[in-house]
Design a protein around this motif. Structure first.
Motif, PDB file in Angstrom:
ATOM      1  N   GLN A  17      22.064  16.694  26.269  1.00  0.00           N
ATOM      2  CA  GLN A  17      23.085  16.465  27.287  1.00  0.00           C
ATOM      3  C   GLN A  17      22.954  17.394  28.489  1.00  0.00           C
ATOM      4  O   GLN A  17      23.710  17.257  29.453  1.00  0.00           O
ATOM      5  CB  GLN A  17      24.475  16.628  26.669  1.00  0.00           C
ATOM      6  CG  GLN A  17      24.798  15.599  25.590  1.00  0.00           C
ATOM      7  CD  GLN A  17      26.175  15.808  24.989  1.00  0.00           C
ATOM      8  OE1 GLN A  17      26.430  16.766  24.279  1.00  0.00           O
ATOM      9  NE2 GLN A  17      27.080  14.896  25.286  1.00  0.00           N
ATOM     10  N   ALA A  48      22.689  24.973  18.036  1.00  0.00           N
ATOM     11  CA  ALA A  48      22.602  23.913  19.035  1.00  0.00           C
ATOM     12  C   ALA A  48      21.787  22.757  18.478  1.00  0.00           C
ATOM     13  O   ALA A  48      22.180  22.136  17.504  1.00  0.00           O
ATOM     14  CB  ALA A  48      21.998  24.470  20.329  1.00  0.00           C
ATOM     15  N   GLY A  49      20.610  22.484  19.059  1.00  0.00           N
ATOM     16  CA  GLY A  49      19.749  21.408  18.597  1.00  0.00           C
ATOM     17  C   GLY A  49      18.335  21.656  19.061  1.00  0.00           C
ATOM     18  O   GLY A  49      18.066  22.576  19.838  1.00  0.00           O
ATOM     19  N   ASP A 104      14.742  20.937  20.977  1.00  0.00           N
ATOM     20  CA  ASP A 104      14.231  20.398  22.233  1.00  0.00           C
ATOM     21  C   ASP A 104      12.965  21.177  22.561  1.00  0.00           C
ATOM     22  O   ASP A 104      12.914  22.392  22.335  1.00  0.00           O
ATOM     23  CB  ASP A 104      15.262  20.555  23.363  1.00  0.00           C
ATOM     24  CG  ASP A 104      14.824  19.884  24.654  1.00  0.00           C
ATOM     25  OD1 ASP A 104      13.985  20.469  25.391  1.00  0.00           O
ATOM     26  OD2 ASP A 104      15.300  18.777  24.925  1.00  0.00           O
ATOM     27  N   GLN A 129      26.564  16.311  14.007  1.00  0.00           N
ATOM     28  CA  GLN A 129      26.139  14.923  13.833  1.00  0.00           C
ATOM     29  C   GLN A 129      25.317  14.742  12.567  1.00  0.00           C
ATOM     30  O   GLN A 129      25.507  13.775  11.823  1.00  0.00           O
ATOM     31  CB  GLN A 129      25.324  14.475  15.056  1.00  0.00           C
ATOM     32  CG  GLN A 129      24.854  13.023  15.001  1.00  0.00           C
ATOM     33  CD  GLN A 129      23.541  12.828  14.274  1.00  0.00           C
ATOM     34  OE1 GLN A 129      22.695  13.736  14.262  1.00  0.00           O
ATOM     35  NE2 GLN A 129      23.353  11.684  13.663  1.00  0.00           N
ATOM     36  N   ASN A 132      16.036  27.259  17.743  1.00  0.00           N
ATOM     37  CA  ASN A 132      17.443  27.013  17.462  1.00  0.00           C
ATOM     38  C   ASN A 132      17.788  27.736  16.174  1.00  0.00           C
ATOM     39  O   ASN A 132      17.185  27.476  15.121  1.00  0.00           O
ATOM     40  CB  ASN A 132      17.712  25.511  17.320  1.00  0.00           C
ATOM     41  CG  ASN A 132      19.164  25.214  17.013  1.00  0.00           C
ATOM     42  OD1 ASN A 132      20.067  25.839  17.567  1.00  0.00           O
ATOM     43  ND2 ASN A 132      19.398  24.254  16.124  1.00  0.00           N
ATOM     44  N   ASP A 176      24.572  20.434  22.824  1.00  0.00           N
ATOM     45  CA  ASP A 176      23.501  19.471  22.572  1.00  0.00           C
ATOM     46  C   ASP A 176      22.480  19.536  23.712  1.00  0.00           C
ATOM     47  O   ASP A 176      22.808  19.230  24.862  1.00  0.00           O
ATOM     48  CB  ASP A 176      24.110  18.066  22.484  1.00  0.00           C
ATOM     49  CG  ASP A 176      23.070  16.983  22.228  1.00  0.00           C
ATOM     50  OD1 ASP A 176      21.879  17.316  22.080  1.00  0.00           O
ATOM     51  OD2 ASP A 176      23.465  15.803  22.171  1.00  0.00           O
ATOM     52  N   ASP A 233      29.787  13.221  16.448  1.00  0.00           N
ATOM     53  CA  ASP A 233      28.383  12.885  16.664  1.00  0.00           C
ATOM     54  C   ASP A 233      27.827  13.394  17.982  1.00  0.00           C
ATOM     55  O   ASP A 233      26.612  13.369  18.193  1.00  0.00           O
ATOM     56  CB  ASP A 233      28.195  11.370  16.581  1.00  0.00           C
ATOM     57  CG  ASP A 233      28.409  10.826  15.177  1.00  0.00           C
ATOM     58  OD1 ASP A 233      28.369  11.636  14.220  1.00  0.00           O
ATOM     59  OD2 ASP A 233      28.620   9.603  15.027  1.00  0.00           O
ATOM     60  N   ALA A 234      28.695  13.872  18.887  1.00  0.00           N
ATOM     61  CA  ALA A 234      28.224  14.346  20.190  1.00  0.00           C
ATOM     62  C   ALA A 234      27.530  15.702  20.121  1.00  0.00           C
ATOM     63  O   ALA A 234      26.899  16.120  21.096  1.00  0.00           O
ATOM     64  CB  ALA A 234      29.393  14.418  21.168  1.00  0.00           C
ATOM     65  N   PHE A 235      27.634  16.380  18.983  1.00  0.00           N
ATOM     66  CA  PHE A 235      27.060  17.721  18.848  1.00  0.00           C
ATOM     67  C   PHE A 235      26.072  17.709  17.677  1.00  0.00           C
ATOM     68  O   PHE A 235      26.476  17.500  16.532  1.00  0.00           O
ATOM     69  CB  PHE A 235      28.181  18.725  18.605  1.00  0.00           C
ATOM     70  CG  PHE A 235      27.747  20.164  18.637  1.00  0.00           C
ATOM     71  CD1 PHE A 235      26.850  20.618  19.588  1.00  0.00           C
ATOM     72  CD2 PHE A 235      28.251  21.075  17.727  1.00  0.00           C
ATOM     73  CE1 PHE A 235      26.453  21.947  19.629  1.00  0.00           C
ATOM     74  CE2 PHE A 235      27.864  22.404  17.753  1.00  0.00           C
ATOM     75  CZ  PHE A 235      26.963  22.836  18.713  1.00  0.00           C
ATOM     76  N   PRO A 236      24.757  17.890  17.938  1.00  0.00           N
ATOM     77  CA  PRO A 236      23.733  17.709  16.912  1.00  0.00           C
ATOM     78  C   PRO A 236      23.971  18.424  15.583  1.00  0.00           C
ATOM     79  O   PRO A 236      23.793  17.803  14.523  1.00  0.00           O
ATOM     80  CB  PRO A 236      22.452  18.221  17.596  1.00  0.00           C
ATOM     81  CG  PRO A 236      22.679  17.941  19.031  1.00  0.00           C
ATOM     82  CD  PRO A 236      24.147  18.203  19.253  1.00  0.00           C
TER      83      PRO A 236
END
Length: 314
Positions: free
Chosen positions: A100, A120-121, A123, A167, A129, A97, A161-164
């Motif tokens: 993080q 990943a996510g 940004d 999630q 990504n 993520d 939910d901690a990993f996009p």
């Protein structure tokens, strides 16, 4: 994971897609580059497959690749990003993520090192990504569940939910189930994934089964990826409740999940991600950027496919 085949890993379609994305100029420019791949999730089969695919494509491009596994420690990703940025790698590939690891992204930007996400996510500091469409995969499996149980009954959800990328799958499934007034989410479970996720998912499912002993009290298990689905399957079978028709779905269609689906039991469906396509496309996207290309989109989706007993052995 030992003793598994590479059906999902070896998809020709993914290789064709990945190869089509690279130009001769960018491939030539990329030769000899040093690339760092950093992930805390290498114990997950899907991550293993696309990291291996990335390495295979990188070898063709003449790159030196350093794969760094922080073994579940997300915070350690930051220090490793800072390390490789100081060492002057040509690009960093992340499977974590981005929200993080902001300090690590800042270090890469300061060193003028492009960063890419491999499942990943999004940004602003990440060039692109490369992933599967988690929204579409979750919609497909949650709708499958809703249809199979006739739009009514209690459903257990396994989420992370901690990993996009995972999630969003849970968020979509939540929305689908809420659209059916007679479906109740009995529990929304986040398993411990430090050992891969199967063992803890089994333990948590065993507790849920014990708390709901009546036949028919649980209609389905929706899992955001295959490991919890496999753990739930083990728990249901160990409890002798496989005859209740509890429907299980996952996402990834890893070899172990395909075998379970092909067996025709409670595990009925998953969605096959093209792991080779994700890994190879990520490598080709890195090559394009290093070759001077400006990407039109910062998200690149690789196609997926619903897997049921009718095509699990394909």
């Amino acid at each position: 994971m030992t003793g598994i085949t590479r059906r999902a890993f070896g998809r020709i379609a993914g290789l064709t897609l990945a190869t089509a994305l690279v130009t001769a100029g960018s491939a030539a420019f990329a030769e000899g580059e040093k690339i760092a791949v950093i992930t805390p999730y290498l114990s997950q089969p899907g991550t293993q497959f696309y990291v291996e695919a990335f390495q295979a494509r990188a070898k063709e491009l003449g790159w030196e690749v350093n794969v760094i596994d922080t073994a579940g420690d997300v915070a350690a990703v930051i220090s490793r990003m800072e390390d490789v940025s100081a060492q002057g790698v040509n690009a960093i590939v992340l499977n974590v993520d981005p929200a993080q690891v902001g300090a690590g992204l800042d270090a890469a930007v300061a060193a003028n090192i492009p960063v890419f996400g491999m499942d990943a996510g999004a940004d602003p500091r990440i060039k692109a990504n490369i992933t599967s469409n988690g929204y579409a995969m979750a919609a497909e499996t949650s709708v499958y569940v809703a249809n199979r149980i006739g739009g009514a009954g209690k459903v257990v959800m396994f989420v992370f939910d901690a990993f996009p990328p995972v999630q969003v799958r849970g968020a979509v499934a939540d929305a689908v189930f809420k659209n059916h007034p007679d479906i109740t989410v009995l529990d929304r479970v986040t398993p411990d994934v430090s050992d891969g996720g199967i063992a803890d998912s089994r333990a948590k499912m065993e507790a849920i089964l014990a708390a709901n002993p009546e036949p028919g009290s649980i209609k389905a298990v929706w899992a955001a990826w295959d490991q919890p689905a496999l753990g739930a399957l083990q728990a249901i079978e160990a409890a002798g409740r496989q005859g209740e028709g509890i429907v299980i779905t996952g996402i990834d269609a890893n070899p172990q999940a395909r075998d379970a689906i092909a067996a025709g039991g409670n595990f009925e469906a998953s969605v096959a991600q093209d792991f080779q396509g994700i890994g190879a496309t990520t490598a080709d996207t890195v090559a394009r950027v290093l070759g001077g290309e400006t990407l039109k989109s910062n998200v690149i989706y690789v196609p997926t496919k619903l897997i049921t007993s009718s095509n699990a052995k394909d």
